[in-house]
Scaffold this motif. Structure first.
Motif, PDB file in Angstrom:
ATOM      1  N   ARG A 132       0.826  -1.212   0.000  1.00  0.00           N
ATOM      2  CA  ARG A 132       0.000   0.000   0.000  1.00  0.00           C
ATOM      3  C   ARG A 132       0.860   1.263   0.000  1.00  0.00           C
ATOM      4  O   ARG A 132       0.514   2.265  -0.617  1.00  0.00           O
ATOM      5  N   GLU A 133       1.971   1.201   0.700  1.00  0.00           N
ATOM      6  CA  GLU A 133       2.833   2.385   0.813  1.00  0.00           C
ATOM      7  C   GLU A 133       3.721   2.568  -0.414  1.00  0.00           C
ATOM      8  O   GLU A 133       3.931   3.703  -0.862  1.00  0.00           O
ATOM      9  N   LYS A 134       4.233   1.447  -0.975  1.00  0.00           N
ATOM     10  CA  LYS A 134       5.241   1.546  -2.029  1.00  0.00           C
ATOM     11  C   LYS A 134       4.755   1.084  -3.399  1.00  0.00           C
ATOM     12  O   LYS A 134       5.345   1.456  -4.411  1.00  0.00           O
ATOM     13  N   GLY A 135       3.749   0.227  -3.452  1.00  0.00           N
ATOM     14  CA  GLY A 135       3.280  -0.289  -4.735  1.00  0.00           C
ATOM     15  C   GLY A 135       3.983  -1.546  -5.179  1.00  0.00           C
ATOM     16  O   GLY A 135       3.432  -2.334  -5.949  1.00  0.00           O
ATOM     17  N   ALA A 136       5.229  -1.748  -4.729  1.00  0.00           N
ATOM     18  CA  ALA A 136       5.991  -2.943  -5.087  1.00  0.00           C
ATOM     19  C   ALA A 136       6.993  -3.205  -3.973  1.00  0.00           C
ATOM     20  O   ALA A 136       7.890  -2.387  -3.741  1.00  0.00           O
ATOM     21  N   ALA A 137       6.841  -4.331  -3.278  1.00  0.00           N
ATOM     22  CA  ALA A 137       7.720  -4.594  -2.134  1.00  0.00           C
ATOM     23  C   ALA A 137       7.817  -6.093  -1.906  1.00  0.00           C
ATOM     24  O   ALA A 137       6.861  -6.835  -2.142  1.00  0.00           O
ATOM     25  N   ILE A 138       8.985  -6.529  -1.432  1.00  0.00           N
ATOM     26  CA  ILE A 138       9.218  -7.954  -1.212  1.00  0.00           C
ATOM     27  C   ILE A 138       9.914  -8.158   0.132  1.00  0.00           C
ATOM     28  O   ILE A 138      10.646  -7.291   0.606  1.00  0.00           O
ATOM     29  N   PRO A 139       9.702  -9.317   0.759  1.00  0.00           N
ATOM     30  CA  PRO A 139      10.370  -9.593   2.031  1.00  0.00           C
ATOM     31  C   PRO A 139      11.815 -10.031   1.813  1.00  0.00           C
ATOM     32  O   PRO A 139      12.121 -10.754   0.857  1.00  0.00           O
ATOM     33  N   GLY A 140      12.693  -9.580   2.694  1.00  0.00           N
ATOM     34  CA  GLY A 140      14.093  -9.953   2.573  1.00  0.00           C
ATOM     35  C   GLY A 140      14.740 -10.135   3.931  1.00  0.00           C
ATOM     36  O   GLY A 140      14.349  -9.490   4.912  1.00  0.00           O
ATOM     37  N   LEU A 141      15.725 -11.019   3.983  1.00  0.00           N
ATOM     38  CA  LEU A 141      16.483 -11.271   5.200  1.00  0.00           C
ATOM     39  C   LEU A 141      17.916 -10.803   5.016  1.00  0.00           C
ATOM     40  O   LEU A 141      18.512 -10.999   3.943  1.00  0.00           O
ATOM     41  N   ALA A 142      18.474 -10.191   6.052  1.00  0.00           N
ATOM     42  CA  ALA A 142      19.873  -9.794   6.000  1.00  0.00           C
ATOM     43  C   ALA A 142      20.751 -11.029   5.826  1.00  0.00           C
ATOM     44  O   ALA A 142      20.474 -12.091   6.381  1.00  0.00           O
ATOM     45  N   VAL A 143      21.799 -10.899   5.047  1.00  0.00           N
ATOM     46  CA  VAL A 143      22.725 -12.002   4.798  1.00  0.00           C
ATOM     47  C   VAL A 143      23.786 -12.005   5.892  1.00  0.00           C
ATOM     48  O   VAL A 143      24.463 -10.997   6.113  1.00  0.00           O
ATOM     49  N   THR A 144      23.915 -13.118   6.590  1.00  0.00           N
ATOM     50  CA  THR A 144      24.874 -13.183   7.694  1.00  0.00           C
ATOM     51  C   THR A 144      26.191 -13.845   7.288  1.00  0.00           C
ATOM     52  O   THR A 144      27.218 -13.631   7.936  1.00  0.00           O
ATOM     53  N   ASP A 153      35.309 -21.322 -13.554  1.00  0.00           N
ATOM     54  CA  ASP A 153      36.304 -22.285 -13.083  1.00  0.00           C
ATOM     55  C   ASP A 153      36.406 -22.327 -11.562  1.00  0.00           C
ATOM     56  O   ASP A 153      37.388 -22.825 -11.012  1.00  0.00           O
ATOM     57  N   SER A 154      35.389 -21.772 -10.859  1.00  0.00           N
ATOM     58  CA  SER A 154      35.309 -21.734  -9.396  1.00  0.00           C
ATOM     59  C   SER A 154      36.278 -20.753  -8.759  1.00  0.00           C
ATOM     60  O   SER A 154      36.443 -20.746  -7.532  1.00  0.00           O
ATOM     61  N   ARG A 155      36.918 -19.911  -9.561  1.00  0.00           N
ATOM     62  CA  ARG A 155      37.811 -18.878  -9.025  1.00  0.00           C
ATOM     63  C   ARG A 155      36.984 -17.726  -8.468  1.00  0.00           C
ATOM     64  O   ARG A 155      36.035 -17.272  -9.090  1.00  0.00           O
ATOM     65  N   ILE A 156      37.322 -17.255  -7.264  1.00  0.00           N
ATOM     66  CA  ILE A 156      36.616 -16.111  -6.678  1.00  0.00           C
ATOM     67  C   ILE A 156      36.988 -14.849  -7.431  1.00  0.00           C
ATOM     68  O   ILE A 156      38.170 -14.539  -7.627  1.00  0.00           O
ATOM     69  N   VAL A 157      35.938 -14.118  -7.842  1.00  0.00           N
ATOM     70  CA  VAL A 157      36.187 -12.885  -8.585  1.00  0.00           C
ATOM     71  C   VAL A 157      35.731 -11.646  -7.835  1.00  0.00           C
ATOM     72  O   VAL A 157      36.115 -10.528  -8.179  1.00  0.00           O
ATOM     73  N   ALA A 158      34.881 -11.822  -6.800  1.00  0.00           N
ATOM     74  CA  ALA A 158      34.419 -10.650  -6.048  1.00  0.00           C
ATOM     75  C   ALA A 158      33.847 -11.086  -4.716  1.00  0.00           C
ATOM     76  O   ALA A 158      33.379 -12.237  -4.570  1.00  0.00           O
ATOM     77  N   THR A 159      33.897 -10.183  -3.744  1.00  0.00           N
ATOM     78  CA  THR A 159      33.274 -10.392  -2.441  1.00  0.00           C
ATOM     79  C   THR A 159      32.339  -9.221  -2.183  1.00  0.00           C
ATOM     80  O   THR A 159      32.767  -8.160  -1.735  1.00  0.00           O
ATOM     81  N   PRO A 160      31.055  -9.380  -2.511  1.00  0.00           N
ATOM     82  CA  PRO A 160      30.116  -8.261  -2.323  1.00  0.00           C
ATOM     83  C   PRO A 160      30.004  -7.870  -0.851  1.00  0.00           C
ATOM     84  O   PRO A 160      30.137  -8.712   0.040  1.00  0.00           O
ATOM     85  N   GLU A 161      29.743  -6.612  -0.610  1.00  0.00           N
ATOM     86  CA  GLU A 161      29.524  -6.116   0.749  1.00  0.00           C
ATOM     87  C   GLU A 161      28.176  -6.635   1.235  1.00  0.00           C
ATOM     88  O   GLU A 161      27.121  -6.287   0.714  1.00  0.00           O
ATOM     89  N   ARG A 162      28.208  -7.498   2.263  1.00  0.00           N
ATOM     90  CA  ARG A 162      26.978  -8.184   2.664  1.00  0.00           C
ATOM     91  C   ARG A 162      25.966  -7.274   3.320  1.00  0.00           C
ATOM     92  O   ARG A 162      24.779  -7.608   3.381  1.00  0.00           O
ATOM     93  N   ALA A 163      26.385  -6.108   3.814  1.00  0.00           N
ATOM     94  CA  ALA A 163      25.429  -5.199   4.448  1.00  0.00           C
ATOM     95  C   ALA A 163      24.353  -4.737   3.474  1.00  0.00           C
ATOM     96  O   ALA A 163      23.246  -4.381   3.885  1.00  0.00           O
ATOM     97  N   SER A 164      24.678  -4.754   2.188  1.00  0.00           N
ATOM     98  CA  SER A 164      23.705  -4.295   1.193  1.00  0.00           C
ATOM     99  C   SER A 164      22.972  -5.452   0.523  1.00  0.00           C
ATOM    100  O   SER A 164      22.194  -5.233  -0.413  1.00  0.00           O
ATOM    101  N   LEU A 165      23.192  -6.684   0.979  1.00  0.00           N
ATOM    102  CA  LEU A 165      22.571  -7.850   0.364  1.00  0.00           C
ATOM    103  C   LEU A 165      21.372  -8.327   1.185  1.00  0.00           C
ATOM    104  O   LEU A 165      21.367  -8.215   2.406  1.00  0.00           O
ATOM    105  N   ARG A 166      20.396  -8.877   0.497  1.00  0.00           N
ATOM    106  CA  ARG A 166      19.237  -9.473   1.142  1.00  0.00           C
ATOM    107  C   ARG A 166      18.876 -10.782   0.441  1.00  0.00           C
ATOM    108  O   ARG A 166      18.917 -10.863  -0.792  1.00  0.00           O
ATOM    109  N   ALA A 167      18.529 -11.793   1.230  1.00  0.00           N
ATOM    110  CA  ALA A 167      17.964 -13.028   0.688  1.00  0.00           C
ATOM    111  C   ALA A 167      16.450 -12.862   0.660  1.00  0.00           C
ATOM    112  O   ALA A 167      15.833 -12.642   1.705  1.00  0.00           O
ATOM    113  N   VAL A 168      15.845 -12.952  -0.526  1.00  0.00           N
ATOM    114  CA  VAL A 168      14.434 -12.585  -0.652  1.00  0.00           C
ATOM    115  C   VAL A 168      13.531 -13.804  -0.557  1.00  0.00           C
ATOM    116  O   VAL A 168      13.927 -14.940  -0.812  1.00  0.00           O
ATOM    117  N   GLN A 169      12.290 -13.534  -0.188  1.00  0.00           N
ATOM    118  CA  GLN A 169      11.278 -14.563   0.029  1.00  0.00           C
ATOM    119  C   GLN A 169      10.002 -14.179  -0.709  1.00  0.00           C
ATOM    120  O   GLN A 169       9.980 -13.220  -1.490  1.00  0.00           O
TER     121      GLN A 169
END
Length: 395
Positions: A132-144, A153-169
């Motif tokens: 109702r407030e936003k028109g489009a919204a989804i639930p998310g959990l902080a990534v711990t 080839d399974s080589r690590i190429v980046a480590t995202p900053e987890r504070a800005s990540l969410r696991a969505v539901q």
């Protein structure tokens, strides 16, 4: 629908990662199909809502089995199912197309995975408020955990900053007109591989917001998920015990109802309803466990509405009250006291019917019978008595 709310439940997948046993949304989970539990959770949390399920074209029979145990009120709020497509994205778009017949652009649609049966009323309330407030919204959990992005080839190429990540539901909540137009545009443009409805809205240029998710709102994907879910159903710390007792006199008739089973007899039980003394005792036991009055308070004999009524609806109502509290019935043990009819030949059918009404596995329903050695009113065959004990687990 005038700013109404409708749940679009996505249940068209095959669930192959859950192993053998058919589509996971139709598998047994503590005596009920997963889809049955999901629909009960959604419709009980939003009493004015409706729901439409998107199913596979081959699953109409499975769908009917899943919705059959629902309370009459819930079944009345189910819209006819829609047929899904080859992908989740196609299935949701098909469902939204079908909803366009009953939804206005200003209505709200909450799109939910059928395989998330533990969605809570609080999460649904947050979803509606955010929509109702936003028109489009989804639930998310902080990534711990720390997240790593890897190459082929399974080589690590980046480590995202987890504070800005969410696991969505899910449920993912939208104004109906917004998400329907977004899906139609994605279909027309051939935009595929959009893994959730938020991605479709983002692709269409809309801002999508995050609101707090719920750690209990997990998705059943693997067999391990099912094992954890089974354990969770009974991992409720507040254990209550209720007792019920009932008596009905015998009179003229050619059958008696015992435990939801019609048994031929040379007499009948007398009562305002069908006089099923066993179901009445179990109903009172369940109500006693949650301290919610007795069967007469919920279904007064002074009300002509219940004259001749089938007692399975009384027990189903008591079970639904437990579910509304977030609880589970763990076990029921009942005893019939009568000289006749002999209960032994009907015991298995009675247990099966009680288990069906209560949504319990058969091994959680015990039914016994005894005579009173020809003593008292039961010994004189003037009536039948029953007593029951129900164990309930609550949060």
């Amino acid at each position: 629908m005038a700013e109404g709310c409708v749940f679009l439940v996505v249940a068209a997948g095959r669930g192959s990662r859950a192993g053998a046993g058919g589509p996971k949304q139709y598998r047994d989970l503590g005596g009920k199909q997963v889809l049955t539990r999901t629909l009960e959770a959604l419709l009980s949390a939003a009493p004015d809502s409706q729901a439409k399920v998107v199913i596979h074209a081959d699953d109409f029979d499975l769908y009917e089995l899943a919705v059959e145990p629902l309370a009459d009120d819930f079944r009345a709020r189910l819209l006819a199912p829609a047929v899904g497509g080859a992908t989740r994205q196609e299935s949701v778009c098909n469902g939204l197309d079908a909803l366009a017949e009953v939804c206005d652009a200003a209505d709200y649609v909450l799109i939910h995975d059928a395989a998330r049966p533990f969605v809570s009323p609080a999460l649904i309330e947050r979803a509606l408020d955010a929509a109702r407030e936003k028109g489009a919204a989804i639930p998310g959990l902080a990534v711990t955990d720390t997240i790593k992005q890897i190459a082929a080839d399974s080589r690590i190429v980046a480590t995202p900053e987890r504070a800005s990540l969410r696991a969505v539901q899910t449920p993912q909540a939208f104004r109906f007109g917004l998400i329907h137009k977004a899906h139609l545009a994605a279909r027309k443009d051939g935009a595929a591989e959009l893994t959730d409805d938020a991605a479709v809205a983002e692709w269409a240029g809309h801002c999508v917001f995050i609101f707090p998710g719920d750690t209990e709102n997990g998705k059943l994907t693997t067999m391990e998920d099912f094992l954890r879910a089974e354990a969770k159903l009974y991992d409720l710390p507040d254990i209550r015990t209720g007792m019920g007792f009932d008596v009905h006199a015998l009179g003229a008739g050619d059958h008696v109802w015992l435990g939801g089973v019609k048994i031929p007899h040379d007499q009948g039980l007398i009562g305002h309803s069908d006089a099923d003394v066993l179901l009445h005792a179990i109903t009172d036991a369940v109500l006693g466990a949650i301290a919610d009055g007795d069967i007469g308070a919920h279904f007064p004999p002074s009300d002509e509405k219940w004259r001749g009524a089938s007692s399975d609806q009384f027990l189903a109502h008591a079970v639904s009250l437990v579910a509304a509290k977030g609880g589970r019935i763990a076990h029921v043990d009942a005893t019939l006291m009568c000289e006749r009819p002999k209960v032994g030949p009907h015991r298995d059918a009675i247990r099966a019917r009680i288990a069906e009404i209560m949504g319990l596995p058969l091994d959680r329903v015990a039914v016994k019978a005894t005579t009173t050695e020809k003593l008292g009113f039961t010994g004189r065959q003037e009536g039948i008595a029953a007593q029951a004990v129900a164990t309930v687990r609550l949060p």
